[in-house]
Design an enzyme around this catalytic site. Structure first.
Site, PDB file in Angstrom:
ATOM      1  N   GLY A 190      -5.784  24.787  34.012  1.00 29.27           N
ATOM      2  CA  GLY A 190      -6.060  23.372  33.783  1.00 29.27           C
ATOM      3  C   GLY A 190      -6.269  23.054  32.320  1.00 29.27           C
ATOM      4  O   GLY A 190      -5.701  23.678  31.416  1.00 29.27           O
ATOM      5  N   GLY A 191      -7.135  22.083  32.065  1.00 25.62           N
ATOM      6  CA  GLY A 191      -7.399  21.649  30.700  1.00 25.62           C
ATOM      7  C   GLY A 191      -7.941  22.733  29.805  1.00 25.62           C
ATOM      8  O   GLY A 191      -7.788  22.683  28.578  1.00 25.62           O
ATOM      9  N   GLY A 425      23.291  24.567   6.437  1.00 26.07           N
ATOM     10  CA  GLY A 425      21.930  24.045   6.455  1.00 26.07           C
ATOM     11  C   GLY A 425      20.895  25.126   6.652  1.00 26.07           C
ATOM     12  O   GLY A 425      19.759  25.012   6.175  1.00 26.07           O
ATOM     13  N   ALA A 426      21.269  26.217   7.325  1.00 26.45           N
ATOM     14  CA  ALA A 426      20.324  27.307   7.547  1.00 26.45           C
ATOM     15  C   ALA A 426      19.932  27.964   6.225  1.00 26.45           C
ATOM     16  O   ALA A 426      18.798  28.426   6.061  1.00 26.45           O
ATOM     17  CB  ALA A 426      20.926  28.338   8.498  1.00 26.45           C
TER      18      ALA A 426
END
Length: 535
Positions: A190-191, A425-426
């Protein structure tokens, strides 16, 4: 020596009561009370051991230097009532908090005690953790949480949930200020799972620790899928599939020993640098093995880990998230005794391309190193970003921008070494000169270009190749022409985009001398509340 033995009030140390000739009654009661708390419920301890799990105090013993633990709020008890809680008010309220030392340096720690309320968090339990986190922030020392709890204490309702909110707020406030390490030694559902997710490093133990937002029963009810707890959120799942866990181990002892090792490589806080260790590994040691480790053919793969081993002190490094996004390597190591963060493309996995997960993994690591004043070394051999519909639809642009942002925003010393390929771009994203790297070095085998020679020739000379009587021969000629004009080893150096082309055997000494020069680097970011990075 155990914590119980260390914290025991010895009868030899108690003063005599002159009125009775014996020991003061109050001190005897205090001793008996604390000894009972330290020992805990024998039956609950046996149940914990039967699951191959240690108790909270045994875990603290393993984490901290012997006899260094100072516990606070040992006598704390909850004040809740209803659902039988008013009849069950154990001391500590299911969490042990305090501080000690690891390798002689202060570390704050809290450990859920599964023997009490299953380690579930209630109001008093949360307040103890809040106090410890505030102390860690004020003292400027790392915080380690040993997690083994059943989530919020249902009987205390919304006050338990509010307790988690206070933890999350402090996790966020301490982010980038002190190192925060979460060690998962039991369930975390859960949280409660969001606190580890907010910390810098997450350790897990196979079979005994699990993390998930909704458990298998809920998954089965909602989707009809059948899955076990480990299959849904076990250590290997989070270490290899989700990327939530940085490390996974087979047992608690080895896990906690590695937490100690990680702490030895981190500073106490963001105002300090990591500890320096003397090494007998010469700074000018020639790295001759690199000539054989890295093939001259740019299309042949190799294991970048072997390159890292050859370069760093004593051939030793500590890899982060080694089984997730394996096409990039993130590791802590030492060069001439000083800690560095290494980001390296891994040609042995997906040819070392950058994809969504690799970009996220490296971006997070770069941010962590920058936050804690750890210099960055980037070892580049990247053919580009991974093409494909799944990558584009999955947001490779946004995720790749995370790594770009992290590098551009980093103010620590940064050194780049281009081993072979650095395309498109890499190349820019892997801490190139154009985005602010301090020193850029390259081997004579480097190929820096918009794309590979074959692809470039096919685009630039498409019409000539198509019109030729022998297109294959013309294509090969144009590939060689492109390579000789734009991809020779000194092209980038001639234009100031690489500071020097070095003999691979000098890589270690070149890195050490560059980082030594940059040790006094100071860089200020623009005045702003905070940046707005892609998330």
């Amino acid at each position: 020596m155990s914590i119980t033995d260390d914290r025991r009030i010895s009868t030899d140390d108690l003063p005599e009561d002159p009125s009775t000739g014996g020991l003061p009654e109050q001190l005897l009661k205090l001793r008996e009370l604390k000894e009972g708390i330290y020992a805990g419920d024998p039956a609950a301890t046996e149940r914990q051991h039967a699951k191959n799990k240690l108790t909270a105090r045994e875990r603290i013993d393993l984490l901290l230097d012997e006899g260094s633990f100072h516990e606070i709020e040992t006598l704390r008890r909850h004040r809740a009532s209803g659902f039988g809680l008013e009849h069950k008010k154990p001391h500590t309220d299911g969490v042990i908090t305090g501080w000690g030392t690891v390798h002689g340096r202060t570390v704050f720690v809290y450990a859920h005690d599964f023997r009490i309320f299953g380690g579930a968090l209630g109001e008093a339990h949360a307040q103890k953790i809040h106090k410890l986190m505030d102390l860690a922030e004020s003292a400027g020392a790392p915080l380690v949480s040993l997690n083994d709890g059943a989530g919020a204490r249902i009987q205390e309702g919304v006050t338990a949930l509010a307790g988690y909110g206070g933890i999350f707020q402090r996790n966020t406030r301490c982010s980038g200020v002190i190192p925060q390490i979460s060690v998962m030694l039991g369930p975390c559902a859960g949280g409660a799972a969001y606190s580890p997710a907010l910390t810098d490093f997450v350790f897990m133990v196979r079979e005994s620790s699990q993390m998930f937002i909704t458990g298998p029963d809920v998954v089965r009810a909602v989707t009809g899928e059948e899955i076990s707890q480990n299959g849904l959120g076990g250590a290997d799942v989070h270490a290899s599939v989700s990327g939530v866990a940085a490390f996974a181990y087979d047992d608690e002892e080895s896990c906690l020993e590695e937490v100690r090792y990680l702490l030895s490589m981190l500073p106490q806080n963001n105002r300090e640098t990591a500890p320096v260790e003397e090494t007998e590994d010469p700074a000018d040691r020639s790295t001759d093995a690199l000539l054989d480790l890295v093939p001259g053919d740019p299309n042949r793969s190799y294991d970048m880990r072997q390159v890292i081993e050859e370069i760093v002190d004593d051939h030793d490094f500590f890899e982060v998230q080694p089984t997730w996004a394996t096409n990039i390597i993130c590791a802590l190591a030492r060069l001439d005794g000083h800690v560095v963060g290494i980001v390296a493309n891994q040609p042995a996995s997906l040819a070392g391309v950058l994809d969504i997960h690799a970009s996220e993994k490296a971006a997070r690591f770069v941010q962590t190193c920058d936050a804690f004043n750890i210099p960055l070394v980037s070892l580049v051999d990247v053919p580009g970003f991974l093409p494909g519909v799944d990558q584009e639809h999955g947001g490779i642009i946004r995720h790749g921008a995370k790594l770009l942002y992290a590098y551009c925003n980093a103010t620590v010393p940064r050194v780049q070494v281009i081993l072979r390929k650095a395309y498109g771009g890499a190349y820019i994203v892997m801490d190139s000169r154009s985005i602010g790297v301090d020193v850029s070095l390259a081997w004579p085998s480097n190929e820096i270009a918009v794309m590979g020679a074959e692809g470039a020739a096919n685009v630039i000379f498409r019409r000539e190749i198509a019109a030729a009587d022998g297109p294959d021969a013309v294509r090969q000629q144009k590939i060689k022409e492109y390579q000789s004009e734009l991809m020779h080893p000194y092209y980038a150096a001639e234009r100031g985009l690489v500071d020097d082309v070095i003999d691979p055997r000098e890589t270690r000494s070149a890195l050490i001398s560059s980082l030594a020069m940059l040790r006094t680097k100071h860089a200020d970011l623009p005045s702003r509340k905070h940046g707005n990075p892609p998330v």
